[in-house]
Design a protein around this motif. Structure first.
Motif, PDB file in Angstrom:
ATOM      1  N   UNK A   1       7.256  14.244   1.111  1.00 25.12           N
ATOM      2  CA  UNK A   1       8.547  13.628   0.796  1.00 25.12           C
ATOM      3  C   UNK A   1       8.682  13.542  -0.712  1.00 25.12           C
ATOM      4  N   UNK A   2       9.848  13.817  -1.241  1.00 24.66           N
ATOM      5  CA  UNK A   2      10.080  13.646  -2.676  1.00 24.66           C
ATOM      6  C   UNK A   2      10.082  12.167  -3.038  1.00 24.66           C
ATOM      7  N   UNK A   3      10.631  11.329  -2.141  1.00 22.73           N
ATOM      8  CA  UNK A   3      10.631   9.873  -2.325  1.00 22.73           C
ATOM      9  C   UNK A   3      10.870   9.239  -0.967  1.00 22.73           C
ATOM     10  N   UNK A   4      10.712   7.919  -0.901  1.00 22.33           N
ATOM     11  CA  UNK A   4      10.902   7.216   0.369  1.00 22.33           C
ATOM     12  C   UNK A   4      12.345   7.294   0.862  1.00 22.33           C
TER      13      UNK A   4
ATOM     14  N   UNK B   1      12.482  14.161   4.250  1.00 21.77           N
ATOM     15  CA  UNK B   1      11.214  14.874   4.105  1.00 21.77           C
ATOM     16  C   UNK B   1      11.510  16.311   3.670  1.00 21.77           C
ATOM     17  N   UNK B   2      10.602  16.913   2.928  1.00 20.35           N
ATOM     18  CA  UNK B   2      10.829  18.284   2.470  1.00 20.35           C
ATOM     19  C   UNK B   2      11.139  19.194   3.644  1.00 20.35           C
ATOM     20  N   UNK B   3      12.090  20.102   3.439  1.00 24.01           N
ATOM     21  CA  UNK B   3      12.560  21.089   4.414  1.00 24.01           C
ATOM     22  C   UNK B   3      13.479  20.500   5.476  1.00 24.01           C
ATOM     23  N   UNK B   4      13.789  19.215   5.426  1.00 27.84           N
ATOM     24  CA  UNK B   4      14.679  18.565   6.384  1.00 27.84           C
ATOM     25  C   UNK B   4      15.909  18.063   5.649  1.00 27.84           C
ATOM     26  N   UNK B   5      16.997  17.839   6.384  1.00 30.53           N
ATOM     27  CA  UNK B   5      18.165  17.195   5.793  1.00 30.53           C
ATOM     28  C   UNK B   5      18.766  16.220   6.795  1.00 30.53           C
TER      29      UNK B   5
ATOM     30  N   UNK C   1      11.223   6.548   5.805  1.00 36.41           N
ATOM     31  CA  UNK C   1       9.855   7.078   5.793  1.00 36.41           C
ATOM     32  C   UNK C   1       8.931   5.930   6.155  1.00 36.41           C
ATOM     33  N   UNK C   2       8.338   6.023   7.327  1.00 36.99           N
ATOM     34  CA  UNK C   2       7.425   4.973   7.789  1.00 36.99           C
ATOM     35  C   UNK C   2       6.057   5.188   7.162  1.00 36.99           C
ATOM     36  N   UNK C   3       5.325   4.120   6.964  1.00 41.71           N
ATOM     37  CA  UNK C   3       4.017   4.199   6.319  1.00 41.71           C
ATOM     38  C   UNK C   3       3.024   4.982   7.164  1.00 41.71           C
ATOM     39  N   UNK C   4       1.943   5.398   6.518  1.00 42.71           N
ATOM     40  CA  UNK C   4       0.915   6.151   7.228  1.00 42.71           C
ATOM     41  C   UNK C   4       0.285   5.314   8.348  1.00 42.71           C
TER      42      UNK C   4
END
Length: 181
Positions: A43-46, A50-54, A66-69
């Motif tokens: 992810x570029x940022x929270x 996510x990269x490659x998604x829109x 973006x949920x935590x690990x």
């Protein structure tokens, strides 16, 4: 037993005219998977997708988080948390490169942190958002019943609302194809 269906018939798996193999791969690999960043590791940022998604429909930070690990299946990944207001149909998309007349297996793992109602659909759509049908006219949609989700990760096959977890591409594909959740 059941009669054998000619391999050129539409009613797969008895025969669909499609020949080939199914590859099973880890979502994090890019060598056999048509989805890029399927495990949501980058992810570029929270607040960015996510990269490659829109985000086609829905807002970063509210509908998509973006949920935590700690909430991901594997500690090195994140998870995509989707929260709907019940009226808005959220849409997360990725452009995919597919081969005509090919069968693709679909899988994902999902959980809920509270009782959920409704369905999540994984679909193949064109640039206008229209679901792409196979040669028999069957829409490439895999519905997931969110009522069946628990607080532990479950594979798609455990919460499949109907049908099968496969996409069958038509002989002629649009110039742009999205996998949409």
């Amino acid at each position: 037993g059941d009669p054998v269906v000619a391999p050129t018939q539409y009613n797969w798996p008895g025969g669909s005219g499609v020949q080939g193999q199914i590859s099973v791969t880890d979502a994090a690999t890019t060598t056999a998977n048509v989805i890029q960043n399927g495990a949501f590791t980058t992810w570029a940022s929270a607040l960015a997708p996510p990269e490659n998604w829109l985000y086609a429909v829905g807002t970063a930070g509210t509908a998509f988080v973006r949920a935590s690990s700690a909430n991901a299946m594997r500690s090195e990944d994140y998870a995509m948390q989707m929260t709907s207001d019940g009226a808005t149909v959220l849409k997360l998309r990725q452009v995919v490169t597919l081969t005509p007349d090919t069968v693709y297996a679909v899988n994902l793992w999902a959980k809920t942190d509270a009782a959920a109602a409704g369905q999540v659909a994984i679909r193949l759509v064109d640039a206008t958002g229209t679901v792409i049908a196979d040669n028999a006219g069957t829409n490439n949609t895999v519905p997931m019943n969110t009522n069946s989700l628990t607080t532990s990760y479950q594979p798609l096959e455990d919460v499949l609302a109907s049908g099968s977890p496969f996409f069958r591409t038509p002989r002629s594909l649009p110039s742009t194809v999205y996998l949409e959740i």
